[in-house]
Design an enzyme around this catalytic site. Structure first.
Site: not given
Ligand code: B3K
Ligand code: ZN
Length: 877
Positions: A272, A269, A128, A327, A304-305, A308
Site C-alpha cells: 500500500n 505483505a 489487493e 510482480e 520487494h514491497e 513496488h
Molecule cells: N501485492 C501483494 C499481493 C497481494 C495478494 C492478494 N491476494 C504482495 C506482493 O506481491 O508484494
Molecule cells: Zn509483489
C-alpha cells in the site's frame, strides 16, 4: 453445488472504464460493533470511453450495507438506483458529479481478511486485488486512479495510532470527544493500494536521506511486545532504499514511509502506498527467535514491497491480467537486490531450485496458465508462482538479451513514459525495445504461452576442422486450453570445457569468447563453435539463462567434471543435482519394483572432494550436499510414487552418510563457531554447512553424533542452530525427538512465530501416526483456525508428510479435504491455496490417484466460494 456457477472473465473483453474518480474522500467511523464508511467520490465520464449515457455501476460486496446515497448532495430517490448482489447501479448521471455513499460494515466479523478487518486488537486492511469493494461501493479496478483523502474517527484510548496512505494533515477531537485524524495522499492510486490501520501500537522511528538530500521519516509499527524485533527490517528497508537509487535511479517520493506488522494476514505483505502492511512472520526478527532463512526472507520481502513503490504504485497495472507487470518485475528486482547483498550464486541456486520444484509443477498441472493469463474466475487464484517467479525469469531474460546498460535505459524509459499510469506487459516490453533497439516480438510469446519448454541438446565434434556443432530443439507441452505451441525466443548461455575442466575459447558468428548467449528461436537450430581444439564438455544453460527443462546426455564423468571445475557456479551445483537425480531415479525404480535398493554412488567421491576442499564457499557446499527434495523428485516423476521417492532419498542419504561419516564429523566441527550471532552471508554459510553435515553424520548411526545434536540444541544461542538440531532429531527419528519437541514448545509457547515453526515440524513428521498427530495439533491450544500462519504451518506441514498425507487408504487426503470444506466459507483464499497438493492427482500412482480424485469430487459437491470452485473444477477437467 450452487444453481448458477461462477463464470470466467477474459482479457479480450477489456474496455476502459466509463467513469473516472478524480478525488476520493473517505471517512471511517471505527467501532467494535459497526463501522460507518462515508465516501465522497468526485466523478466524471471518461472521455476515452466515448460519448455515452451508460449507467454508473459500482462494485460492492454482499457484506457492505448501503444506508444512504446522494448525488451532488441531494439524496437519491429509490427509483434512481438499485443494489444487486455485488453492484450499486445508478441509472442516470450528469457528466460530472459528486457521489456520496454511506455504508455499514462489520470488520469484527470479517474472517476472509479482505477489506477492513480486525487482527488482535487492531483494525487493518487488505485491498489487493478486489478487497476495497468490501469497504464501500467503488470502481474497484486498477485503471481507476484517484487522489485519496482519508478521515479516521476512533476512540483515542483504544486506537491511539490511526494511519492511512500519504501524509497526516490534521489531528484533533470531534464533539463526541473522539479523535479525528486526516491523511492525504497526493499520488493518484487505484483502490487496491488503499490502507488503513488503527490500534494501540508501538513505533520505531528512523530517517533516510535520499540521494537528492530529502529527509524521509521511516516508521515501523507493531504491538508493543514485538517492537524489539524490528531493527533488522528497518536496516533492510534503508538498504533497499539506497539500492533502488543506485541500481534503478528510483528515489522515494513521499515524506514518510510506514510499515505495520499484523498477525492475521492471508499472505506475506502488501505494498500500500506509503503504508506497507506485513504479516508479522515476514517482518519481525531476532537471533533467538528467527532462523537464517527467515532473516533472508524478511530482507527480501521488505525490499520487494518497497520496490513496488515504483514498479507497481507509481506505474501500476491496467487490469489484473497484467499482474506480472508489477510482480514479475518486482521479484526480479528483489532477487537482484538479495544477490547484491549476499552471494549471487547461492541466491540464484535457491531461486532456481524453488522455481524448478514448485513453478514447474504448477506449469505442468491443471492450473497451468500463461504469465499473462487470458482469463480467470477469481483473481486471488492468480497470485501464482507462474505470475511471480516465471514472470521474474522473463524480466531476467530481457536483461540477458539487452545487457545491463540497455536494460537500465529500458527501465528508465518505462518509468518516465508511464509515471502515474495503469499499463500493460506490452507497454513494459515496448519501453525495453524502444530504449535498446532490440526486437522482442517473438520473445513476447513468453507472456502468452503456458507450460515449461523442453530444450534438447545434441552435439557433434569434428577434431579435424576444430568445429563443434550444438543442435538445440525446443518443444513446449500442451497445457489446458493451449494444445499447440509456437517456438519461443530462448537465450541459452553456453561455455565449453576441456577434459581437465579448463574453459575453452570458441568462435560463434565471429565472436570469440569463453561464454556465449545463443538465441534459440526455431523449433530446431544448429550452432557452430569454431576454433575448438579438443572434444569439449558443454556447460549448458549457464546461470539458468531461461526457465526451461534441459535435456542432454551427460555421462557421470561429465557431470563430475562440471561439478568440480565449471567456472559457472550455478552449473556446478546443477551438475551435482543431476548426478544425484540420476542415482535417485535408479533407486526409485528399484523401490517401485519392490527390489532391494542398491547403487554404486558416484556422489561419494564427488562429495568427498567437496568436503575436503576448504577453498570452496561453504554455502555452495551445503547446497550441493542437500539431496534433491521429495517435491522436486515428484515434479520430475510421472507417475509419482511418494513412498518410493521417500525410500530412495533415505537410502542414498544413508549410503553417503556411512561412506563419509568421518568427513561429515570433521566438517561439522570445522564450521561450528562460537562468535555472536550475525545474519551475515559468511556466518549463514558456515551454519548451513555445519547443520547439513550434522544431519548426515547422525544418519551414520554414530552415538557421538546424537550427543552432538542434543548438545547443540541445548547450547545454541540462536534459533537457526536450535531449530536445526530439533529438526535433525525429529526428521532423523532420534530417541531424543519427542523430548526435544516438548522442551521446545515449553520454552517458546509465548512466541507465536516460533510456535508456528514447531507446529509445522510436528505436522510434517514421518510416522505411522502422522495423521493422528496432525489431528491433535488442530486441537492444541496453540492452534487457531482464524490465523492463516497457523493453518499454513499445520496443514502445509502435513502435506509434506508422506506417511501422513499419502496414506494408502486415502484418509490423509480426506482429512485435508475436510479442512478445505471448513475454510471454504471462512477464508476462501486460504482454502483455495490448501487445494494445491490435491491438484496433482493425475500424476499420482493409480491407487492413490483415485482416492485423491474422490476427495476433489466430494469438495465439488459443496456450496463453494469462487476461489475453491475454480481450482477444483479446473483440476477435475
Ligand atoms: N501485492 C501483494 C499481493 C497481494 C495478494 C492478494 N491476494 C504482495 C506482493 O506481491 O508484494
Ligand atoms: Zn509483489
Amino acid at each position: 453445488m450452487k444453481e448458477s456457477q461462477p463464470s470466467a472473465i477474459h482479457l479480450k473483453d477489456y474496455t476502459v472504464p466509463a467513469f473516472l474518480i478524480d478525488k476520493t474522500e473517505l471517512t471511517f467511523d471505527l467501532d467494535e460493533s459497526t463501522t460507518v464508511v462515508t465516501s465522497r467520490l468526485h466523478m466524471r465520464r471518461n472521455p476515452a470511453f466515448g460519448k455515452s449515457t451508460a449507467p454508473l455501476v459500482l462494485d460492492g460486496g454482499e457484506d457492505v450495507k448501503l444506508i444512504g446515497v446522494a448525488m451532488d448532495d441531494y439524496p437519491l430517490p429509490p427509483e434512481e438506483y438499485r443494489v444487486s448482489e455485488d453492484k450499486l447501479i445508478i441509472t442516470a448521471t450528469a457528466d460530472e458529479f459528486v457521489l456520496t455513499c454511506e455504508t455499514l460494515i462489520e470488520p469484527q466479523n470479517n474472517t476472509k481478511l479482505e477489506g477492513l478487518y480486525r487482527s488482535s486488537s487492531m483494525f487493518c486492511t487488505q485491498c489487493e486485488a478486489e478487497g476495497f469493494r468490501h469497504i464501500t461501493f467503488y470502481l474497484d479496478r486498477p485503471d481507476v486512479m484517484s487522489v485519496f483523502t482519508t478521515t479516521i474517527i476512533a476512540d483515542e484510548a483504544r486506537y491511539p495510532v490511526m494511519l492511512s496512505n500519504g501524509n497526516q494533515v490534521e489531528r484533533g477531537k470531534n464533539d463526541e470527544g473522539k479523535t479525528v485524524v486526516v491523511w492525504h495522499d497526493p499520488f493518484p492510486k487505484p483502490a487496491y493500494l488503499f490502507a488503513l490501520v488503527a490500534g494501540d501500537l508501538a513505533v520505531k522511528n528512523d530517517v533516510f536521506t535520499t540521494q537528492s538530500q530529502r529527509e524521509i521519516t521511516l516508521q515501523i509499527f507493531t504491538e508493543s511486545h514485538n517492537i524489539d524485533k524490528v531493527d533488522y527490517a528497518m536496516e533492510a528497508l534503508k538498504r533497499s532504499m539506497r539500492w533502488d537509487e543506485e541500481v534503478y535511479g528510483r528515489e522515494y517520493d513521499l515524506d514518510i514511509f510506514m510499515i505495520v506488522a499484523v498477525d492475521d494476514f492471508n499472505m506475506g505483505a502488501m505494498e500500500n502506498k506509503g503504508l506497507n502492511i506485513f504479516n508479522s512472520s515476514c517482518l519481525l526478527a531476532s537471533p533467538e527467535t528467527t532462523t537464517d532463512d527467515n532473516y533472508l526472507r524478511v530482507e527480501a520481502i521488505v525490499a520487494h514491497e518497497y520496490f513496488h513503490n515504483w514498479s507497481g504504485n507509481r506505474v501500476t497495472c491496467r487490469d489484473w491480467f497484467q499482474l506480472s507487470l508489477k510482480e514479475g518485475f518486482t521479484v526480479f528486482r528483489d532477487q537482484t537486490f538479495s544477490a547484491d547483498m549476499h552471494s549471487a550464486t547461492v541466491k540464484r541456486v535457491e531461486d532456481v531450485s524453488f522455481l524448478k520444484t514448485a513453478q514447474f509443477a504448477e506449469d505442468a498441472g491443471p492450473m497451468a496458465h500463461p504469465v499473462r493469463p487470458a482469463s480467470f474466475i477469481e483473481i486471488s487464484n492468480f497470485y501464482t508462482l507462474t505470475v511471480y517467479e516465471k514472470g521474474s525469469e522473463i524480466v531476467r531474460m530481457i536483461h540477458t538479451l539487452l545487457g545491463e546498460e540497455k536494460f537500465r535505459a529500458g527501465s528508465d524509459l518505462y518509468f518516465e513514459r508511464h509515471d502515474g499510469q495503469a499499463v500493460t506487459c506490452d507497454d513494459f516490453v515496448a519501453a525495453m525495445e524502444d530504449a535498446s533497439g532490440v526486437d522482442l516480438t517473438q520473445f513476447k510469446r513468453w507472456y502468452s504461452q503456458a507450460g515449461t519448454p523442453i530444450v534438447t541438446a545434441t552435439d557433434h565434434f569434428d577434431a579435424e576442422t576444430g568445429s563443434y556443432q550444438l543442435t538445440l530443439k525446443q518443444e513446449t507441452p500442451a497445457t489446458p486450453g493451449q494444445p499447440t505451441k509456437l517456438p519461443l525466443h530462448i537465450p541459452v548461455r553456453v561455455g565449453l570445457l576441456d577434459k581437465e575442466g579448463k574453459a575453452l575459447e570458441a568462435t560463434v558468428e565471429g565472436v570469440t569468447a569463453q561464454d556465449h548467449v545463443l538465441h534459440l528461436t526455431e523449433s530446431e537450430q544448429t550452432v557452430v563453435f569454431s576454433g575448438v581444439t579438443t572434444q569439449p564438455v558443454p556447460s549448458l544453460l549457464r546461470d539458468f539463462s531461461a526457465p526451461v527443462k534441459l535435456r542432454y546426455e551427460y555421462s557421470s564423468e561429465d557431470l563430475l567434471l562440471l561439478m568440480s571445475t565449471d567456472n559457472d557456479g550455478f552449473n556446478r551445483w546443477s551438475a551435482a543435482q543431476q548426478l544425484a537425480v540420476n542415482e535417485l531415479n535408479t533407486l526409485i525404480d528399484q523401490a517401485i519394483k519392490g527390489e532391494t535398493l542398491a547403487v554404486d554412488s558416484q556422489l561419494v567421491d564427488g562429495f568427498k572432494t567437496l568436503l575436503n576442499d576448504d577453498s570452496l564457499d561453504p554455502a555452495m557446499v551445503a547446497l550441493v550436499l542437500a539431496l534433491p527434495s521429495q517435491a522436486y523428485l515428484s515434479e520430475l516423476a510421472n507417475p509419482i510414487y511418494p513412498a518410493a521417492i521417500k525410500q530412495a532419498r533415505q537410502y542414498l542419504k544413508q549410503q553417503l552418510a556411512t561412506a563419509l561419516s568421518a568427513e561429515f564429523e570433521r566438517t561439522y566441527q570445522a564450521h561450528s563457531m562460537s562468535s555472536g550471532y550475525q545474519p551475515s552471508a559468511e556466518q549463514i554459510a558456515h551454519r548451513s554447512l555445519k547443520n547439513i553435515a550434522l544431519s548426515y553424520w547422525v544418519e551414520a548411526g554414530d552415538e557421538k553424533a546424537q550427543q552432538a545434536v542434543r548438545a547443540q540444541y541445548q547450547s545454541a544461542d540462536n534459533m537457526t542452530d536450535q531449530f536445526a538440531a530439533l529438526s535433525i532429531a525429529v526428521n532423523g527419528q532420534l530417541d531424543s525427538a519427542s523430548e526435544l519437541l516438548a522442551a521446545f514448545y515449553e520454552q517458546w509457547q509465548n512466541e507465536p512465530l516460533v510456535v508456528n515453526k514447531w507446529l509445522m515440524l510436528s505436522a510434517a513428521q514421518e510416522q505411522d501416526t502422522a495423521l493422528e498427530t496432525v489431528k491433535s495439533l488442530m486441537e492444541h491450544p496453540a492452534f487457531d483456525l482464524k490465523n492463516p500462519n497457523k493453518v499454513r504451518s499445520v496443514l502445509g506441514g502435513f502435506g509434506q508428510s508422506v506417511s501422513g498425507f499419502h496414506k494408502a487408504d486415502g484418509s490423509g487426503y480426506r482429512f485435508l479435504a475436510d479442512q478445505i470444506i471448513v475454510l471454504n466459507k471462512r477464508n476462501p483464499q486460504i482454502a483455495s491455496r490448501l487445494c494445491t497438493p490435491l491438484t496433482r492427482w493425475k500424476k499420482l500412482q493409480p491407487e492413490l490417484s483415485v482416492q485423491m480424485k474422490a476427495e476433489l469430487e466430494r469438495i465439488l459437491a459443496e456450496d463453494l466460494s469462487k476461489d475453491v470452485y475454480e481450482v477444483i473444477t479446473k483440476s477435475l477437467a
